[in-house]
Scaffold this motif. Sequence first.
Motif, PDB file in Angstrom:
ATOM      1  N   ILE A  27       0.976  -1.237   0.074  1.00  0.00           N
ATOM      2  CA  ILE A  27      -0.353  -0.133  -0.350  1.00  0.00           C
ATOM      3  C   ILE A  27       1.050   1.430  -0.177  1.00  0.00           C
ATOM      4  N   ALA A  28       2.152   0.617   0.642  1.00  0.00           N
ATOM      5  CA  ALA A  28       2.768   2.285   0.171  1.00  0.00           C
ATOM      6  C   ALA A  28       4.518   1.725  -0.300  1.00  0.00           C
ATOM      7  N   PRO A  29       5.123   3.077  -0.845  1.00  0.00           N
ATOM      8  CA  PRO A  29       6.324   2.265  -2.009  1.00  0.00           C
ATOM      9  C   PRO A  29       7.360   2.540  -0.681  1.00  0.00           C
ATOM     10  N   ILE A  30       8.421   2.159  -1.587  1.00  0.00           N
ATOM     11  CA  ILE A  30       9.298   1.516  -0.513  1.00  0.00           C
ATOM     12  C   ILE A  30      10.469   3.076  -1.367  1.00  0.00           C
ATOM     13  N   PRO A  31      11.096   3.511  -1.021  1.00  0.00           N
ATOM     14  CA  PRO A  31      11.971   4.737  -0.876  1.00  0.00           C
ATOM     15  C   PRO A  31      13.270   4.300  -2.208  1.00  0.00           C
ATOM     16  N   ALA A  32      13.118   5.051  -3.530  1.00  0.00           N
ATOM     17  CA  ALA A  32      14.304   4.916  -4.092  1.00  0.00           C
ATOM     18  C   ALA A  32      15.321   6.191  -4.360  1.00  0.00           C
ATOM     19  N   MET A  33      15.438   7.150  -3.403  1.00  0.00           N
ATOM     20  CA  MET A  33      15.803   7.932  -4.214  1.00  0.00           C
ATOM     21  C   MET A  33      16.558   8.067  -2.645  1.00  0.00           C
ATOM     22  N   VAL A  34      18.169   8.735  -3.510  1.00  0.00           N
ATOM     23  CA  VAL A  34      19.082   9.032  -1.886  1.00  0.00           C
ATOM     24  C   VAL A  34      18.443  10.781  -1.305  1.00  0.00           C
ATOM     25  N   PHE A  35      18.684   9.791   0.005  1.00  0.00           N
ATOM     26  CA  PHE A  35      17.948  11.418   1.298  1.00  0.00           C
ATOM     27  C   PHE A  35      18.683  11.059   2.590  1.00  0.00           C
ATOM     28  N   ASP A  36      19.674  11.309   2.751  1.00  0.00           N
ATOM     29  CA  ASP A  36      20.559  10.812   3.363  1.00  0.00           C
ATOM     30  C   ASP A  36      20.472  11.720   4.309  1.00  0.00           C
ATOM     31  N   LEU A  37      19.802  13.031   4.629  1.00  0.00           N
ATOM     32  CA  LEU A  37      18.897  14.324   5.683  1.00  0.00           C
ATOM     33  C   LEU A  37      17.685  13.773   6.491  1.00  0.00           C
ATOM     34  N   TRP A  38      18.672  12.683   8.017  1.00  0.00           N
ATOM     35  CA  TRP A  38      17.645  11.704   8.330  1.00  0.00           C
ATOM     36  C   TRP A  38      16.842  13.090   9.806  1.00  0.00           C
ATOM     37  N   TYR A  39      17.728  14.190   9.518  1.00  0.00           N
ATOM     38  CA  TYR A  39      16.974  15.154  10.696  1.00  0.00           C
ATOM     39  C   TYR A  39      15.403  16.154   9.762  1.00  0.00           C
ATOM     40  N   ILE A  40      15.309  15.626   8.749  1.00  0.00           N
ATOM     41  CA  ILE A  40      13.924  16.389   8.158  1.00  0.00           C
ATOM     42  C   ILE A  40      12.978  15.696   8.915  1.00  0.00           C
ATOM     43  N   PRO A  41      12.168  16.587   9.732  1.00  0.00           N
ATOM     44  CA  PRO A  41      11.566  16.366  10.276  1.00  0.00           C
ATOM     45  C   PRO A  41      10.256  15.039   9.408  1.00  0.00           C
ATOM     46  N   PHE A  42       9.712  14.279  10.040  1.00  0.00           N
ATOM     47  CA  PHE A  42       9.013  13.293   9.336  1.00  0.00           C
ATOM     48  C   PHE A  42       6.968  14.519   9.759  1.00  0.00           C
ATOM     49  N   PRO A  43       6.297  13.740   8.519  1.00  0.00           N
ATOM     50  CA  PRO A  43       6.319  13.384   7.295  1.00  0.00           C
ATOM     51  C   PRO A  43       6.043  14.139   6.874  1.00  0.00           C
ATOM     52  N   PHE A  44       7.665  15.428   6.605  1.00  0.00           N
ATOM     53  CA  PHE A  44       8.302  15.649   5.519  1.00  0.00           C
ATOM     54  C   PHE A  44       8.964  15.011   4.697  1.00  0.00           C
ATOM     55  N   ALA A  45       9.907  14.358   4.901  1.00  0.00           N
ATOM     56  CA  ALA A  45      10.620  13.419   5.094  1.00  0.00           C
ATOM     57  C   ALA A  45      10.388  12.318   4.224  1.00  0.00           C
ATOM     58  N   THR A  46       8.828  11.393   4.604  1.00  0.00           N
ATOM     59  CA  THR A  46       8.456  10.493   3.825  1.00  0.00           C
ATOM     60  C   THR A  46       7.773  10.952   2.233  1.00  0.00           C
ATOM     61  N   TRP A  47       7.487  12.123   2.597  1.00  0.00           N
ATOM     62  CA  TRP A  47       7.016  12.341   1.452  1.00  0.00           C
ATOM     63  C   TRP A  47       8.126  12.984   0.565  1.00  0.00           C
ATOM     64  N   ILE A  48       8.899  13.776   1.065  1.00  0.00           N
ATOM     65  CA  ILE A  48       9.769  13.608  -0.120  1.00  0.00           C
ATOM     66  C   ILE A  48      10.900  12.867  -0.463  1.00  0.00           C
ATOM     67  N   VAL A  49      11.019  11.198  -0.059  1.00  0.00           N
ATOM     68  CA  VAL A  49      11.353  10.371  -0.339  1.00  0.00           C
ATOM     69  C   VAL A  49      10.270   9.363  -1.209  1.00  0.00           C
ATOM     70  N   THR A  50       9.178   9.529  -0.672  1.00  0.00           N
ATOM     71  CA  THR A  50       8.567   8.588  -1.945  1.00  0.00           C
ATOM     72  C   THR A  50       7.723   9.012  -2.622  1.00  0.00           C
ATOM     73  N   LYS A  51       7.386  10.021  -2.569  1.00  0.00           N
ATOM     74  CA  LYS A  51       6.775  11.519  -3.757  1.00  0.00           C
ATOM     75  C   LYS A  51       5.185  10.857  -3.914  1.00  0.00           C
ATOM     76  N   SER A  52       4.429  10.074  -2.579  1.00  0.00           N
ATOM     77  CA  SER A  52       3.748   9.218  -2.700  1.00  0.00           C
ATOM     78  C   SER A  52       2.924   9.587  -1.425  1.00  0.00           C
ATOM     79  N   PHE A  53       1.727  10.282  -1.722  1.00  0.00           N
ATOM     80  CA  PHE A  53       0.919  10.632  -0.259  1.00  0.00           C
ATOM     81  C   PHE A  53       0.319   9.513   1.065  1.00  0.00           C
ATOM     82  N   LYS A  54       0.418   7.984  -0.111  1.00  0.00           N
ATOM     83  CA  LYS A  54       0.000   7.124   0.782  1.00  0.00           C
ATOM     84  C   LYS A  54       0.778   6.593   1.613  1.00  0.00           C
ATOM     85  N   SER A  55       2.274   7.143   1.426  1.00  0.00           N
ATOM     86  CA  SER A  55       3.584   6.833   2.417  1.00  0.00           C
ATOM     87  C   SER A  55       2.295   7.020   3.813  1.00  0.00           C
TER      88      SER A  55
END
Length: 421
Positions: A352-380
């Motif tokens: 139901i949710a995508p697997i991240p497929a881009m390099v994004f090592d900015l671990w300090y970006i808050p959730f859920p913003f980081a979730t959307w950036i690395v998946t580009k999907s609101f389903k995530s």
Amino acid sequence: MNRIIGWLENSVAPKLEKVNNNIWIVSIKDAIMQTLPFILLGSVFCLLAILNDFFPSLPSFWTPFGWTMGKISLFVAFLIPFNLMEKKQLRKQRLIAGLTSVILFLMVITPQVVADKTIGFDHDSLGAGGMFVAIICGIFTGVVMSAFGKFSFFKKDSTIPDFVRSWFDSMLPIGIVVLVGWIVVLIMKIDLYNIIVSIFMPLSKVIQTPYGFALLMFIYCFLYSMGIATWVLTPVTKPLFLAAIMANVEHVAAGTATVSNLNLVTSETIFSAYLWVGGTGCTLPLVFMMLRSKSKKLKALGAASLVPGIFNINEPVVFGAIAWNPILMLPMWMQGIVLPIIVWIFTKVIPIAPIPAMVFDLWYIPFPFATWIVTKSFKSTILLLMTLATSTAIWYPFFKVYEKQQVEIEAQLEKNNTVLN
């Protein structure tokens, strides 16, 4: 439980701490950490590469990505012996050691580069694909340079200038490293690159299974609950994570990405998309519980931990409440087992949710913003909410027990102070 905690505290933890402080482990860990600016900048270029999909006329952001993230193995090969010489008080040899290791690394990867017919500076062995090879080359060079660290062809009272003595003294260890690489790789034609990669291949396959994923995350939580920073795992996990996410990037670029061939266990999945909200162990739900606590101590700790927790920095809550606390250690271990299984099920089994497929090592970006950036999907976001709800359900009963304990302690202290006054 107290007996187990005592055994962990008095027997296991000191041994793990000894490993964590080992000069060789620290040198490898520091080398990888020192490449983080390049990895982070590479993450930015990877993010900007999205623009190339919408504006083809723009210069490709994959080019600067290749000159940062794509060269980290080369940097690691230099930094490991450099750091080792620094820590062994052999500072005069540190630059020579680093450069010698780079020579050996380039010699080892040469057959692979030639075989792939992509000669130049864009080969995967220079980036994430060569990390383990770089580590082995760095360690071997460090061993040789350390053995000859105090060797000299000249007597101490020699009139020859120090810098000239240093030149000649460095030639012997450099020659040994270069000759070994030349004989083994180029004359005997032993493909060390693929030998080293094949040794670590089973490990990379194991962690890309639901059992391996859960085991690795449990180890993260287990160590952290004992106050041992999980950076100790970096020399092993970082190369595996980087190779995994780079494989995902290549699948997407080639148009061959599927649920089955994408790697789920990457830094992006763990620290940015679904798992460690608030830091290792998914501690942000616990922080919010503390904010509403009846205990003054826990409420104050929650307030102090909130802002760092939003940015996935959880040292305040871990060292303030969890570490060596039997009541909260257990739910933290459970987070490391239960949450990875949930993420696996709803990305691999029921996707139901995508697997991240881009390099994004900015671990300090808050959730859920980081979730959307690395998946580009609101389903995530649905999966993120599921892991958060599960995490909260795990923390809650244990927190209430701990809260009751703290409230009773505070009440007793207040009673004692009233009697004294």
